[in-house]
Design a protein around this motif. Sequence first.
Motif, PDB file in Angstrom:
ATOM      1  N   ILE A 102       0.830  -1.206   0.000  1.00  0.00           N
ATOM      2  CA  ILE A 102       0.000   0.000   0.000  1.00  0.00           C
ATOM      3  C   ILE A 102       0.867   1.260   0.000  1.00  0.00           C
ATOM      4  N   ASN A 103       1.919   1.261   0.807  1.00  0.00           N
ATOM      5  CA  ASN A 103       2.810   2.421   0.830  1.00  0.00           C
ATOM      6  C   ASN A 103       3.483   2.629  -0.524  1.00  0.00           C
ATOM      7  N   GLU A 104       3.850   1.551  -1.158  1.00  0.00           N
ATOM      8  CA  GLU A 104       4.481   1.653  -2.471  1.00  0.00           C
ATOM      9  C   GLU A 104       3.518   2.254  -3.498  1.00  0.00           C
ATOM     10  N   GLY A 105       2.270   1.783  -3.478  1.00  0.00           N
ATOM     11  CA  GLY A 105       1.279   2.335  -4.389  1.00  0.00           C
ATOM     12  C   GLY A 105       0.953   3.779  -4.086  1.00  0.00           C
ATOM     13  N   ALA A 106       0.900   4.133  -2.797  1.00  0.00           N
ATOM     14  CA  ALA A 106       0.600   5.511  -2.417  1.00  0.00           C
ATOM     15  C   ALA A 106       1.673   6.469  -2.909  1.00  0.00           C
ATOM     16  N   MET A 107       2.912   6.044  -2.834  1.00  0.00           N
ATOM     17  CA  MET A 107       3.995   6.913  -3.305  1.00  0.00           C
ATOM     18  C   MET A 107       3.967   7.052  -4.827  1.00  0.00           C
ATOM     19  N   PHE A 144     -14.971   2.030  -2.731  1.00  0.00           N
ATOM     20  CA  PHE A 144     -13.845   2.160  -3.650  1.00  0.00           C
ATOM     21  C   PHE A 144     -13.915   1.110  -4.757  1.00  0.00           C
ATOM     22  N   LEU A 145     -13.952  -0.172  -4.361  1.00  0.00           N
ATOM     23  CA  LEU A 145     -14.039  -1.283  -5.294  1.00  0.00           C
ATOM     24  C   LEU A 145     -14.940  -2.361  -4.707  1.00  0.00           C
ATOM     25  N   SER A 146     -15.512  -3.178  -5.581  1.00  0.00           N
ATOM     26  CA  SER A 146     -16.249  -4.361  -5.144  1.00  0.00           C
ATOM     27  C   SER A 146     -15.930  -5.500  -6.092  1.00  0.00           C
ATOM     28  N   THR A 160     -11.811   6.897 -10.485  1.00  0.00           N
ATOM     29  CA  THR A 160     -10.691   7.820 -10.318  1.00  0.00           C
ATOM     30  C   THR A 160      -9.424   7.118 -10.805  1.00  0.00           C
ATOM     31  N   SER A 161      -8.375   7.898 -10.971  1.00  0.00           N
ATOM     32  CA  SER A 161      -7.111   7.303 -11.408  1.00  0.00           C
ATOM     33  C   SER A 161      -6.598   6.316 -10.373  1.00  0.00           C
ATOM     34  N   LEU A 162      -6.811   6.621  -9.085  1.00  0.00           N
ATOM     35  CA  LEU A 162      -6.358   5.725  -8.038  1.00  0.00           C
ATOM     36  C   LEU A 162      -7.151   4.423  -8.042  1.00  0.00           C
ATOM     37  N   TYR A 165      -6.130   2.275 -10.904  1.00  0.00           N
ATOM     38  CA  TYR A 165      -4.801   1.707 -10.664  1.00  0.00           C
ATOM     39  C   TYR A 165      -4.900   0.470  -9.766  1.00  0.00           C
ATOM     40  N   VAL A 166      -5.666   0.587  -8.669  1.00  0.00           N
ATOM     41  CA  VAL A 166      -5.830  -0.540  -7.756  1.00  0.00           C
ATOM     42  C   VAL A 166      -6.605  -1.661  -8.436  1.00  0.00           C
ATOM     43  N   GLN A 167      -7.604  -1.305  -9.225  1.00  0.00           N
ATOM     44  CA  GLN A 167      -8.371  -2.321  -9.954  1.00  0.00           C
ATOM     45  C   GLN A 167      -7.469  -3.141 -10.875  1.00  0.00           C
ATOM     46  N   ALA A 168      -6.563  -2.473 -11.573  1.00  0.00           N
ATOM     47  CA  ALA A 168      -5.662  -3.178 -12.487  1.00  0.00           C
ATOM     48  C   ALA A 168      -4.745  -4.126 -11.732  1.00  0.00           C
ATOM     49  N   ILE A 169      -4.266  -3.699 -10.565  1.00  0.00           N
ATOM     50  CA  ILE A 169      -3.384  -4.564  -9.775  1.00  0.00           C
ATOM     51  C   ILE A 169      -4.123  -5.818  -9.321  1.00  0.00           C
TER      52      ILE A 169
END
Length: 353
Positions: A102-107, A144-146, A160-162, A165-169
């Motif tokens: 999570i920290n890596e993605g946040a940065m 956020f996601l389901s 959103t872009s965030l 991004y999380v969806q793709a991961i």
Amino acid sequence: MQHPCCCFLLLLLCLLLLSGTWANLEGTFTIRLLQTSTFQNTSFVETEGLGLLEDIELGSLDKHTWTIHFYQPWVRPSLPRSDWDTIENMIKIYLQQFSHLINEGAMQKDVPYPFVAQCMVGCELYPNWTARSFAYVGYNGQDFLSFDMDNATWVLSQDTSLSRYVQAILQNYTAFTELVEVLFNDTCVDDMELLLRNGKAALERQELPVATVFARTPRPDQLLLICHVTGFYPRPISVAWLQDGQEVPPGPALNTSAVLPNADLTYQLRITLAVAPHDGHSYACRVRHRSLGTGSLLIPWGNSEVVLLAGLGAGLLAGVAMAAIMTLWVWRRRKRQQMEESESRNSILSKEA
């Protein structure tokens, strides 16, 4: 590779959904596993976890030691101590990986600190042995996601872009997707049996509701009739105002509060009806609850109280009248006895003379 957040939640699900014999319980049952991780900065994160069967708290995760605290005595004996030790070690490994990811993605996405990531997964088991599974991810208190169980895809709750991004991961973890499908569509139904059996007494607990009706007058032309119901368990309940025996439909005059918890693990709510004073109608509050069976509570207001008071007044008057009659009868009897005794004495005196 499986996503750490999902691994943790699936791990908790396996922890709570244990094999056994089906309990003779009726109704729909839901297990929810909740995770809340607060990221203060890149080096400090606090994570809390909670497992629920319906509204019964099964256990939680200590945010300092990452160990499991059991809230119900029938949960821990379901697995050997060595199994619980293995699960706790896996949770600690997961949390370390989760925080790093999570920290890596946040940065990478320039997400400002602090922020909160939330996850909720579980399944709902119906009486016909069918089930509905669910998985939700939240960010800063918003959806956020389901996870779409039928299509095995992650769906955006906000575009959103965030979130993309999380969806793709998550979508790239095909092994995780397959595991989710098997776990939620099959294992959830099969492995809930022992948990329901062991927790049968807690699930079947019933507490009768206590209802009180009173009124307030916020202004001269308005009367607020309030029905307060408390002390009931389980949570589902039906409370309605009746006008002349007919249920008042939803509208601006009717206001129902949320069902709120009490300190003794029961619930309460209130329903308010705005009426005009002396409108000529009769009102009653009706309460239906599992603990009442097929019956219901009916607490009247208004004319019924007048009838009650009138009946009480009539009873008092009848009692007073009866007492008066008895007093008069006794007085007359004593008076007659006195007169007879007096006549008798006069007759004796006249004979002696």
